[in-house]
Scaffold this active site. Structure first.
Site: not given
Length: 1235
Positions: A922, A991, A1150
């Site tokens: 990742d 986050k 991604d």
């Protein structure tokens, strides 16, 4: 006072012009000849003859004389009687000439201001008012000499439009690029005394290549008139060219509507007549094109030649057609390179051409273009021998799978068994099922009868008006009824929005029609023949392996001499909704049941099964279609054990067709777009079709690589998931619970205060139950499909969104799904673990748990070895052991990984253990990685792991730490909210906002995200949540600006560029480094109101290109969309190079997946391609492209009003942000770049 007088004078002149124009119209109307028509009937349907019985319609002049032309019924003619010029007309022309001269003076002055000092000024010829940019022939020039040679004399004499000389060439009007070196001519126009100094701007303009890229008006007409085009296509499909012809003439004979027509609209009807060999009709269409000011294109000439081949036209007629084609600037070879042919059209064109050129041979269909993208020049070079991986299947197995898939797609639907726990068969259940069967039989008969009656009623209306009637004739009546009954079975208990239900029904009809259309055009046999040869490239027992799938399919298609691309015309959203709404009306009005069906003691009477009701969502009133509670009860009692899906919902049983163009690929019969988009948006498809074929090679090949990955089901994990699903789910394990587990609604005492409180609670309860039902049904669909495929190997065909991000086509069950879905998927092909494979399995397991994120890979591996007892216990006793796997971030993937580690570690030789398990790598906040690479920002690159480090850097923790520093400073200064936040700022709070800032989240959206996180923290004072979220979002943005200075500068430049482009009236476009063209489809909302017998439906369309761009959306969306296009480019590059090196590779944006054996190779390729991508001058190329597109053809009328805005646009687009000193090649040594 003088200004006021000037304004009054201008207003007076405008009023005078309006009066004059009105008077001219009145005078012309007085001179119209009287037309007497004896009788008018609908044109009969032609069955076996190419000519219908003609009926004379005599047109009389005022003097009573017969005209020279006789019009026959079914013929098309435009009668124009010229009126005598009067002094009013002359006065009007004079006023327009003066007005035109004044405009030319303004243009000249403005061009002088923008031209470099000393530039030579030339003079452009001034167009007189009313002079068109298209030069047309005189009446006499249209006539052709009748053929005296052999052949059909009627055909050769009637087909007058193909003349010996042709001068009707389109001449585009001059635009701004020519005006910066030449000024228009105007009487009395003088040079301005001073030219303002704009040296920096002049340099920019000198560097800019001013190649005009005029907006294609044909494209805009195509988009705006999609409804008419789809109607005409439908009529032609039904062999009803007369109906299509009459509808087109309604537009052609209207001065206003005629302007909406494009050349493709005429070509559609021409093709219908050409199929019948009606050469007279086709000839008249060329005259109609002249009347409409349109120029025939290649398709027009191809249609004419096809018709001549069918009608056995004389050599002279064919020769005149070819001469006219060449005079219009076309070549015969282009007919076979750029035109699309279906069925036997190509053979008919060749038949006609070989009458005049017996030795004529069309050019070969070989696709010789090669991809010229600098990033892939070496990849596509054939200098070295290349070998691509094979599938673990024989040719015979793949052929058998193809036939199975073909059967599923041809049927249109697939019925599978539900995984929901089957209740014991009781007498009540059996009775309910018998009752349902009887009711559905009655409903089918009633719907069939009502549908046929409705069609008979609609058929009696005027056939010239666009109606829904042809769309009700595309399928068999029984198929429409099946679609309606299928939607009835899927209707949720709480009802469905009328708009959503109508869209669903209309879309189903459209899909079935597309399948039938392909079947009728004999495409299936052609595809099957090529596919049988194509699988020799993929099968393990065959030789060829040095071709990419696209290359091999193109080679086979060229050698077969057939074309598999069709002219499918997409249905606009309004049509889909209208057709679906009509079917909903039939359902509501027709299907009924006895009121005493469950209780015989009640009075028997027929009651509707469906009801139309209204419900409020927020402040909006929504129309719902809701089933009667009696039907809901019967369905519940019946406990049906099957689910019916459209065939495109299911994974494919064979490798998908390779994408070879924007129109062909993926499923065998089901229509699939290469670029998925909003319903009804066509700008993406048109952009792809205009794009050079070689520019799409890399994109198509990467999609084919992703699509060719075979999958299978992880059966042990699936069985555990299904058991928990049927045991009323689990909120902790993300298995949706049934409605029986919904929180109960508590009813309190009825007091004025409690009424509002109870109303709020009721709304929350309804929302919660709706969400639970939706999640439960979604899980049921996914698990049922997975269970159906448990013993099969299957494939996911892929396409992409408008930014280039790839997605599997099946919507419910795929590897982009939730934790549960990913856990039950395995690669169908296994590979040995090798020396490091088991270590990668263990590291992957710790990554999935969410633990040890700040630890090195060595430390994660050591931790996995420490907890091997927990891992093995979870694998052996998932539901009865210590259940360690349940307390992790991704519990189901963790469980699947535990089982794989247990099997591998217990095998005699772990390195030889064949693993099917996908390992994920990742990206570390991938959006910020691309920004840091673009800006060569050292601080930012270090924060997102572009720089090699011993331990992974966590950008979210870094931002939280920076925010905490700001908070401490403010707390010392006495800021109350900063003091309250002491001890509450952590990684989890910031986050989501940090992750989404790069994708365009605003401070408003960021505040909502932080507010949600603060509410989850136990002990945080509720009264400070709103103020604290405001404070924190400001500090997060300040921290990111300080840490990623280069990133914020690039983001600001992209935002400002998009803002100015949208303000100029254009949408933002760019081209990815792989050559994929992208356009943002955001326009101002267009509100369309559709009337139904139930209610009016409001459609808000945000992609209509006739509307102005939505400036806010264009501005805010450009930075994230541009970064998404870069991350998709990186993924595609990685996919292609992994395929070249024999790796199995798939991605979730991604997050890259491969076998444990090949993780190290994939990591190397991933880093190399990231460096290669960002070694390109990406921002410089973007700036150059935008300057060329938006500044070389800036509209003159806008430049007159906003010269400063134009200058600002050029300066901003040319101001590429400066970059830092980060060495991009260090990424190759960064362990935690992707990990």
């Amino acid at each position: 006072m003088m200004e006021e007088a000037g304004r009054r004078g201008a207003g007076g002149k405008a009023e005078l012009l309006q009066v004059l124009e009105a008077r001219v119209k009145q005078l012309r109307a007085d001179n119209i000849s009287e037309v007497t028509i004896s009788r008018l009937e609908d044109a009969p349907v032609w069955k076996n003859s190419c000519q219908c019985p003609a009926q004379k319609v005599v047109v009389l002049h005022p003097e009573g004389k017969k005209p020279d032309v006789e019009i026959r019924e079914g013929d098309v003619s435009s009668l124009q009687v010229p009126s005598q010029p009067t002094r009013w007309v002359e006065k009007l022309k004079k006023e327009k000439r003066l007005k035109h001269k004044r405009e030319l003076k303004l243009q000249q002055k403005f061009s002088l201001v923008l031209s470099p000092p000393g530039a030579e000024q030339t003079r452009l010829p001034a167009l007189e008012p009313g002079q068109a940019a298209v030069t047309r022939e005189s009446q006499g020039g249209d006539k052709a000499v009748p053929s005296k040679a052999g052949g059909n004399p009627k055909i050769s004499s009637k087909f007058k439009t193909f003349r010996k000389s042709h001068k009707g060439v389109m001449t585009p009007a001059k635009s701004f690029p020519e005006l910066d070196s030449c000024a228009p001519q105007g009487d009395g126009c003088s040079q301005p005394e001073k030219v303002p100094k704009m040296e920096p701007f002049e340099k920019l303009m000198e560097q800019l290549e001013l190649n005009p890229q005029l907006d294609n008006k044909e494209d805009k007409k195509h988009r705006s008139n999609n409804l008419l085009m789809s109607y005409l296509e439908t009529c032609i499909f039904l062999h009803q060219p007369e109906r299509a012809h009459q509808s087109l003439m309604l537009y052609h004979n209207s001065k206003i509507k005629k302007k909406q027509l494009c050349i493709n609209t005429y070509n559609i009807v021409m093709r219908g007549w050409a199929k019948m060999g009606a050469l007279n009709q086709v000839g008249r269409f060329f005259l109609m094109l002249q009347e409409a000011g349109l120029k025939p294109n290649l398709d027009s000439y191809a249609t004419a030649l096809e018709c001549m081949g069918r009608a056995k036209a004389s050599v002279e007629v064919i020769q005149r057609c070819v001469e006219q084609l060449e005079e219009d600037g076309y070549h015969l070879n282009a007919l076979f390179k750029d035109s699309i042919y279906e069925e036997d059209e190509r053979e008919m064109v060749l038949k006609a051409l070989r009458k005049i050129k017996p030795d004529f041979q069309p050019p070969s269909q070989s696709h010789s273009e090669t991809c010229t993208t600098p990033l892939l020049r070496d990849f596509y070079s054939k200098e070295k021998p290349v070998s691509y991986p094979k599938l673990d299947f024989s040719v015979q197995e793949l052929r058998k799978r193809f036939l199975q898939q073909l059967v599923i797609e041809a049927s249109g639907v697939k019925t599978i068994k539900s995984v929901e726990l089957v209740k014991p068969l009781t007498e009540q259940t059996l009775k309910a099922r018998e009752l349902l069967t009887a009711l559905r039989c009655e409903w089918r008969k009633a719907l069939l009868q009502s549908l046929r009656e409705a069609k008979n009623h609609m058929a009696k209306r005027k056939s010239s008006h666009v109606s829904l009637y042809p769309y009700l004739c595309l399928l068999e009546d029984e198929e429409y009824v099946d679609i309606m009954l299928q939607s009835l079975s899927c209707l949720p208990a709480q009802g469905e929005s009328l708009l959503i239900l109508a869209k669903d029904l209309g879309t189903r009809v459209n899909n079935r029609f597309a399948i039938r259309r392909k079947s009728r055009k004999c495409l299936v046999k052609k595809i099957q023949k090529i596919y049988e040869d194509y699988i020799e490239l993929l099968a393990k027992d065959t030789q060829p392996d040095n071709y990419l799938p696209r290359e091999y399919w193109e080679k086979l298609e060229a050698s077969s001499g057939v074309s598999l691309i069709t002219r499918d015309c997409s249905w606009p959203n309004t049509l889909v909704v209208q057709l679906g709404a009509l079917m909903v009306e039939l359902l509501v009005q027709v299907i009924k049941m006895p009121s005493n069906i469950l209780n015989p003691s009640l009075e028997p009477k027929l009651i509707p099964v469906l009801y139309h009701v209204y419900s409020f969502r927020s402040t909006r009133q929504i129309g719902f279609i809701k089933s009667h509670p009696i039907l809901t009860q019967i369905l519940s009692n019946a406990s049906e054990i099957t689910l019916t899906f459209d065939s495109f919902v299911m994974p494919m049983l064979c490798p998908p067709l390779p994408w070879t163009s924007a129109r062909f690929g993926a499923y065998i019969l089901i229509p699939t777009k290469l670029m998925r988009c909003l319903e009804g948006a066509v700008q993406h498809q048109l952009l792809l079709e205009k794009c050079p074929r070689s520019n799409l090679h890399a994109v198509l090949d990467s999609l084919n690589q992703l699509s060719n990955c075979p999958w299978k089901i992880n059966q042990p994990v699936l069985d555990i998931v299904i058991s928990i699903f049927n045991a009323k789910g689990s909120e902790k394990l993300n298995i949706p619970q049934p409605l029986s587990e919904a929180p109960k609604l508590s009813m309190g005492p009825s007091s004025p205060w409690n009424k509002s409180s109870m109303k709020r609670k009721l709304m929350q309860y309804k929302k919660k139950t709706a969400e639970m039902y939706s999640l439960r049904m979604d899980a049921l669909y996914k698990l049922s499909i997975a269970n159906h495929m448990r013993d099969k190997v299957f494939w996911f065909p892929h396409n992409m969104d408008f930014r280039g991000r790839t997605y599997p086509c099946p919507p419910h069950f795929n590897h982009l799904g939730s934790d549960v879905t990913r856990a039950i998927l395995l690669f169908a092909e296994g590979k040995p673990l090798g020396p490091r494979g088991l270590d990668w399995l263990k590291i992957h397991l710790i990554n999935l748990t969410g633990l040890k994120k700040r630890n090195s890979l060595r430390e994660r591996l050591a931790y996995a070895n420490e907890i091997m007892e927990e891992i093995l216990d979870s694998a052996d006793n998932p539901m009865t052991g210590r259940k360690w796997w349940m307390d992790t971030d991704e519990p189901w993937q963790v469980l699947a990984c535990c089982m794989e580690i247990a099997q591998a570690s217990r095998s005699p030789d772990p390195a030889a253990y064949v693993s099917h398990f996908p390992i994920h790598q990742d990206g570390s906040c991938n959006g910020l990685q691309h920004y840091a690479a673009l800006g060569r920002d050292i601080v930012g690159a270090t924060s997102v792991n572009l720089m090699p480090c011993d331990v992974p850097q966590d950008v979210y923790s870094d931002v939280a730490q920076q925010v905490e520093e700001f908070r401490k400073q403010d707390a010392q200064r006495g800021v109350k909210v900063a003091q309250v936040l002491d001890g509450f700022i952590g990684r989890k709070v910031v986050k989501q906002t940090v992750m989404t800032v790069v994708y365009g989240v605003t401070k408003y959206g960021g505040r909502l995200q932080i507010e949600k996180r603060l509410k989850e923290i136990n002990g945080f004072p509720e009264e400070y949540i709103w103020e604290a979220s405001h404070y924190l979002v400001r500090q997060v943005f300040n921290s990111l600006t300080e840490m990623f200075s280069g990133t914020r500068e690039i983001q600001s430049w992209l935002t400002e560029s998009a803002h100015l482009i949208a303000k100029s009236g254009k949408t933002v476009e760019w081209v990815t480094p792989l050559g994929l063209p992208i356009v943002q489809p955001y326009h101002r909302a267009k509100h369309t109101v559709l009337n139904t017998s139930f209610q009016t439906l409001n459609l808000n369309v945000h992609f209509d290109t006739n509307q102005k761009p939505d400036t806010i959306k264009q501005k805010n969306a450009f930075p994230p969309n541009f970064i998404h296009s870069l991350d998709s480019t990186h993924m595609m590059l990685t996919a292609l190079h992994c395929y070249r090196r024999g790796l199995m590779f798939v991605s979730v944006h991604d997050c890259y997946w491969t076998h444990a054996l090949t993780v190290d190779v994939m990591n190397q390729v991933c880093r190399e391609q990231f460096v290669a991508l960002h070694s390109q001058p990406i921002l410089q190329d973007l700036s150059r492209f935008m300057l060329q597109k938006y500044c070389s053809n800036f509209p003159i009328d806008q430049m007159k009003n906003s010269a400063m805005e134009f200058e600002n646009l050029v300066k901003v687009l040319a101001r590429v942000p400066k970059t830092g000193d980060f060495d991009l090649h260090k990424v190759k040594k960064s362990t935690y770049f992707f990990s």
